[in-house]
Design an enzyme around this catalytic site. Structure first.
Site, PDB file in Angstrom:
ATOM      1  N   HIS A 190       0.839  -1.195   0.000  1.00 51.25           N
ATOM      2  CA  HIS A 190       0.000   0.000   0.000  1.00 51.25           C
ATOM      3  C   HIS A 190       0.882   1.256   0.000  1.00 51.25           C
ATOM      4  CE1 HIS A 190      -2.760  -2.735   2.632  1.00 51.25           C
ATOM      5  NE2 HIS A 190      -2.824  -3.075   1.359  1.00 51.25           N
ATOM      6  N   TYR A 193       2.977   3.038  13.870  1.00 49.43           N
ATOM      7  CA  TYR A 193       3.426   4.012  12.882  1.00 49.43           C
ATOM      8  C   TYR A 193       2.790   5.372  13.138  1.00 49.43           C
ATOM      9  CZ  TYR A 193      -0.627   1.869  10.400  1.00 49.43           C
ATOM     10  OH  TYR A 193      -1.840   1.332  10.047  1.00 49.43           O
TER      11      TYR A 193
END
Length: 469
Positions: free
Chosen positions: A71, A134
């Site tokens: 992605h 993240y």
């Protein structure tokens, strides 16, 4: 899982531009371990962009072999392992020469990686109960998913060697259906918005960026600087840079009631709106300034000089500069005596020469001409090389002159006598007229921009070329 303790914080470049792998110091004892997962000051010192994260996400994976990706998202990410171990694969899916470049690595809690916008990432867990975290510099939204770019995990061109073969791994049906590299539409770069594209500098910027589809030009009809809707109706997440080439420059009219209002509205209030947008969205703001922010009592002006404007125009420009200086990513390009396509001093003098008129021209205002092609080239240089943010003087180079000297040069270069030009003082020239005060010394020190590798052409060379064309 074995974690390597007490590493030094270290950054390692990868084959994908902008993708950087970090070693993180992890400190452990009999109780467990501790690490500074994200430390802005230290990591920026190692070259990590100040990407201003706004959201922190955690992905937990129960079984080894869980595989997600590939992605490419429309934001930057800083990814690290909280517990367990992963195999990471990254593929550049941005437009450009590095499209399709691949990097792989195994990550444990002692490592992290920075992934710029448009680089596809995928993870395969190598241990049960693996979690990674993240930081991202934009808020996730359903609308943003339409801006993703995807690549199939089994793409033959990327040829990623997965530690656990994909047929034995846990994949989602969506990930299985992603396209091969030959079918991927690369993610375009963020755009640059040029405001004031119908002005002298705006036209030069059009020429400088001709053919660059990532640069968008807006005239006053496209973007009304004084209208709130102009700022609200645009998706600023798609822009990396704003170049503000728009300004109110009617120096004398600015001393009148309506002109004063217009000068402050465009040169200050609108600039504050642009600065708010730029700061909020991490956009680089390029703003064009003027020698009129000084009173002209200093023979040469450098970038550290304090403001001392004499008139309304200079005051409104100085206020705008002060606002732009608060934007984290900004370039204030200070120039003087601008000459480009449109009505200007050089064209006026050339016209007078052709009609045989012998003018009186001011001889006690000293400075250098700034041709718009060089201002545009200097702005393009700053954005391409990314020197330290701040103020940069930018005029043409060479010996300083008075307006009368330049007028005489125009007469001579167009085949007329220099002696047709008579020098007069500023006081004498404006006697009996309503006029704004002018700085007598407008010469800008160019050492700072020259140190970045950009040296403007001599003003006399550009004047000759301009008149020839």
């Amino acid at each position: 899982m074995t974690i390597e303790f007490s590493k030094q914080l270290k950054a390692t470049a990868t084959p994908i531009p902008g993708v950087v792998l970090y070693d993180l110091p992890v400190h452990g004892d009999n109780r467990g371990w501790f690490k500074e997962n994200w430390q802005r000051e230290k990591m920026m010192a190692l070259g990590l962009p100040d990407f201003s994260p706004v959201q922190n996400n955690i992905s937990f994976n129960e079984k080894a072999g869980t595989t997600r990706g590939i992605h490419a998202e429309p934001w930057d990410k800083f990814i690290s392992v909280a517990t367990g171990k992963i195999f990471g694969a990254w593929v550049d899916l941005r437009e450009g020469e590095s499209f399709g470049a691949v990097f792989t690595a195994e990550l444990d809690p002692s490592q992290a990686i920075f992934i710029p916008r448009g680089v596809g990432n995928a993870f395969q867990t190598l241990e049960d109960d693996t979690a990674y975290t993240y930081l991202v510099n934009d808020h996730w939204s359903a609308d943003a998913q339409g801006q993703y770019t995807f690549l199939n995990l089994a793409d033959e061109t990327a040829a990623i060697t997965w530690p656990i073969p994909l047929e034995q791994a846990e994949l989602s049906d969506k990930d299985k259906a992603h396209p091969r590299l030959g079918e991927v539409v690369p993610m375009p770069p963020k755009k640059t918005l040029v405001l004031g594209a119908d002005g002298q500098l705006g036209k030069a910027l059009r020429a400088a960026y001709a053919g660059d589809v990532s640069v968008e030009f807006a005239t006053r009809n496209d973007f009304d600087l004084t209208a709130a809707a102009s700022y609200a109706d645009r998706n600023w997440k798609n822009y990396s840079t704003i170049i503000n080439a728009a300004a109110y420059t009617a120096v004398d009219t600015a001393e009148e009631t309506e002109g004063r209002k217009a000068a402050w509205a465009i040169n200050t209030t609108a600039v504050a709106s642009l600065a708010t947008v730029a700061a909020r969205h991490g956009i680089t703001l390029v703003h064009v300034s003027s020698d009129y922010v000084f009173d002209g009592t200093t023979q040469e002006h450098d970038e550290t000089e304090s403001f001392s404007p004499l008139g309304v125009y200079g005051q409104s420009k100085a206020a705008g500069d002060a606002i732009v200086a608060t934007v984290p990513r900004h370039y204030i390009v200070r120039t003087s005596w601008v000459i480009g396509e449109g009505n200007n001093f050089v064209r006026t003098m050339a016209s007078l020469a052709e009609r045989g008129i012998a003018p009186g021209v001011v001889n006690d205002q000293i400075g250098r001409l700034s041709f718009t092609q060089d201002i545009a080239a200097g702005i393009k240089h700053l954005l391409a090389t990314n020197p330290a943010y701040g103020v940069y003087n930018l005029s043409n180079d060479g010996q300083s002159q008075s307006w009368a000297d330049i007028a005489a040069d125009v007469y001579e270069l167009t085949g007329h006598s220099r002696d047709a030009v008579t020098g007069v003082s500023t006081e004498e020239y404006f006697k009996g007229k309503q006029a704004a005060p002018r700085p007598l010394n407008s010469t800008l020190n160019l050492n700072k921009i020259k140190a970045t590798g950009f040296t403007p052409a001599p003003a006399k060379q550009r004047l000759s070329e301009y008149l020839e064309n």
